[in-house]
Design a protein around this motif. Structure first.
Motif, PDB file in Angstrom:
ATOM      1  N   LYS A  77       0.906  -1.146   0.000  1.00  0.00           N
ATOM      2  CA  LYS A  77       0.000   0.000   0.000  1.00  0.00           C
ATOM      3  C   LYS A  77       0.945   1.196   0.000  1.00  0.00           C
ATOM      4  O   LYS A  77       1.446   1.606   1.037  1.00  0.00           O
ATOM      5  CB  LYS A  77      -0.889  -0.017   1.233  1.00  0.00           C
ATOM      6  N   LEU A  78       1.208   1.704  -1.191  1.00  0.00           N
ATOM      7  CA  LEU A  78       2.307   2.627  -1.432  1.00  0.00           C
ATOM      8  C   LEU A  78       1.902   4.091  -1.285  1.00  0.00           C
ATOM      9  O   LEU A  78       0.934   4.553  -1.880  1.00  0.00           O
ATOM     10  CB  LEU A  78       2.850   2.388  -2.841  1.00  0.00           C
ATOM     11  N   PHE A  79       2.686   4.790  -0.501  1.00  0.00           N
ATOM     12  CA  PHE A  79       2.548   6.231  -0.303  1.00  0.00           C
ATOM     13  C   PHE A  79       3.799   6.863  -0.905  1.00  0.00           C
ATOM     14  O   PHE A  79       4.906   6.618  -0.437  1.00  0.00           O
ATOM     15  CB  PHE A  79       2.429   6.525   1.189  1.00  0.00           C
ATOM     16  N   ILE A  80       3.625   7.637  -1.975  1.00  0.00           N
ATOM     17  CA  ILE A  80       4.753   8.248  -2.673  1.00  0.00           C
ATOM     18  C   ILE A  80       4.868   9.709  -2.235  1.00  0.00           C
ATOM     19  O   ILE A  80       3.868  10.436  -2.221  1.00  0.00           O
ATOM     20  CB  ILE A  80       4.567   8.183  -4.201  1.00  0.00           C
ATOM     21  N   VAL A  81       6.080  10.124  -1.893  1.00  0.00           N
ATOM     22  CA  VAL A  81       6.310  11.511  -1.495  1.00  0.00           C
ATOM     23  C   VAL A  81       7.394  12.094  -2.402  1.00  0.00           C
ATOM     24  O   VAL A  81       8.461  11.491  -2.567  1.00  0.00           O
ATOM     25  CB  VAL A  81       6.745  11.627  -0.021  1.00  0.00           C
ATOM     26  N   VAL A  82       7.084  13.246  -2.991  1.00  0.00           N
ATOM     27  CA  VAL A  82       8.031  13.958  -3.845  1.00  0.00           C
ATOM     28  C   VAL A  82       8.210  15.372  -3.313  1.00  0.00           C
ATOM     29  O   VAL A  82       7.400  15.855  -2.518  1.00  0.00           O
ATOM     30  CB  VAL A  82       7.571  13.996  -5.324  1.00  0.00           C
ATOM     31  N   GLU A  83       9.263  16.017  -3.775  1.00  0.00           N
ATOM     32  CA  GLU A  83       9.616  17.341  -3.266  1.00  0.00           C
ATOM     33  C   GLU A  83       8.965  18.483  -4.042  1.00  0.00           C
ATOM     34  O   GLU A  83       8.782  19.569  -3.512  1.00  0.00           O
ATOM     35  CB  GLU A  83      11.141  17.485  -3.326  1.00  0.00           C
ATOM     36  N   SER A  84       8.609  18.240  -5.293  1.00  0.00           N
ATOM     37  CA  SER A  84       8.148  19.349  -6.137  1.00  0.00           C
ATOM     38  C   SER A  84       6.986  18.934  -7.033  1.00  0.00           C
ATOM     39  O   SER A  84       6.768  17.751  -7.298  1.00  0.00           O
ATOM     40  CB  SER A  84       9.299  19.834  -7.027  1.00  0.00           C
ATOM     41  N   VAL A  85       6.283  19.945  -7.524  1.00  0.00           N
ATOM     42  CA  VAL A  85       5.206  19.721  -8.481  1.00  0.00           C
ATOM     43  C   VAL A  85       5.768  19.074  -9.750  1.00  0.00           C
ATOM     44  O   VAL A  85       5.152  18.173 -10.328  1.00  0.00           O
ATOM     45  CB  VAL A  85       4.480  21.045  -8.809  1.00  0.00           C
ATOM     46  N   GLU A  86       6.955  19.492 -10.159  1.00  0.00           N
ATOM     47  CA  GLU A  86       7.563  18.903 -11.360  1.00  0.00           C
ATOM     48  C   GLU A  86       7.797  17.404 -11.175  1.00  0.00           C
ATOM     49  O   GLU A  86       7.524  16.611 -12.082  1.00  0.00           O
ATOM     50  CB  GLU A  86       8.877  19.596 -11.706  1.00  0.00           C
TER      51      GLU A  86
END
Length: 159
Positions: A77-86
């Protein structure tokens, strides 16, 4: 199964690690970011913030896309976190299974404008958000899970 993709310039911190992970029922957090891979201090800080019962994976954007497409993440059950809108845009346009994008926080910097209390975007990022919305992705702003969802269409003019 991808539960949520979140944009947060701080990546993994208490609010994300505990409230969002618990709310989503996530058992794996994927930090998808090109610069963290080469920054041992940031990697160590991120590892310290993770809940003990949750798997943490840190990959660059290209490797994250490859891993998700290969099916290796399907059991989580994957939660993806990124730093930017790009970064969110790059992942979302290549991975159809990303249906929900949460904007949690982007810091002000040169060339950005404020579209909500915690979200600052460049003109290019605003175009990315419009495109994601028009692709049928749910793009919403919410700092913590208990906040009311604010659709991106409330904050920018989507045509």
């Amino acid at each position: 199964m991808i539960k949520l993709l979140r944009v947060d310039h701080r990546l993994l911190h208490g609010q994300v690690a505990f409230s969002w992970t618990q709310y989503l029922g996530a058992d794996c957090i994927l930090i998808a970011n090109d610069s963290v891979m080469n920054d041992e201090l940031r990697k160590t800080t991120i590892k310290l913030a993770k809940p003990p019962e949750v798997k943490l994976v840190i990959k660059n954007i290209a490797d994250s896309i490859e891993a998700i497409k290969s099916g290796v993440t399907d059991k989580y059950k994957l939660f993806i976190v990124v730093e930017s809108v790009e970064d969110a845009y790059r992942l979302s346009k290549d991975i159809a299974e990303i249906n929900q994008i949460n904007l949690g926080g982007t810091k002000p910097k040169d060339g950005t404008h404020n579209i909500s209390k915690t979200i600052n975007v460049t003109q290019e990022e605003e175009e990315f958000l419009k495109e994601l919305h028009n692709m049928g992705k749910e793009v919403e702003i919410r700092i913590v899970p208990n906040d009311r969802k604010q659709p991106i269409s409330d904050c920018i003019n989507i045509q």
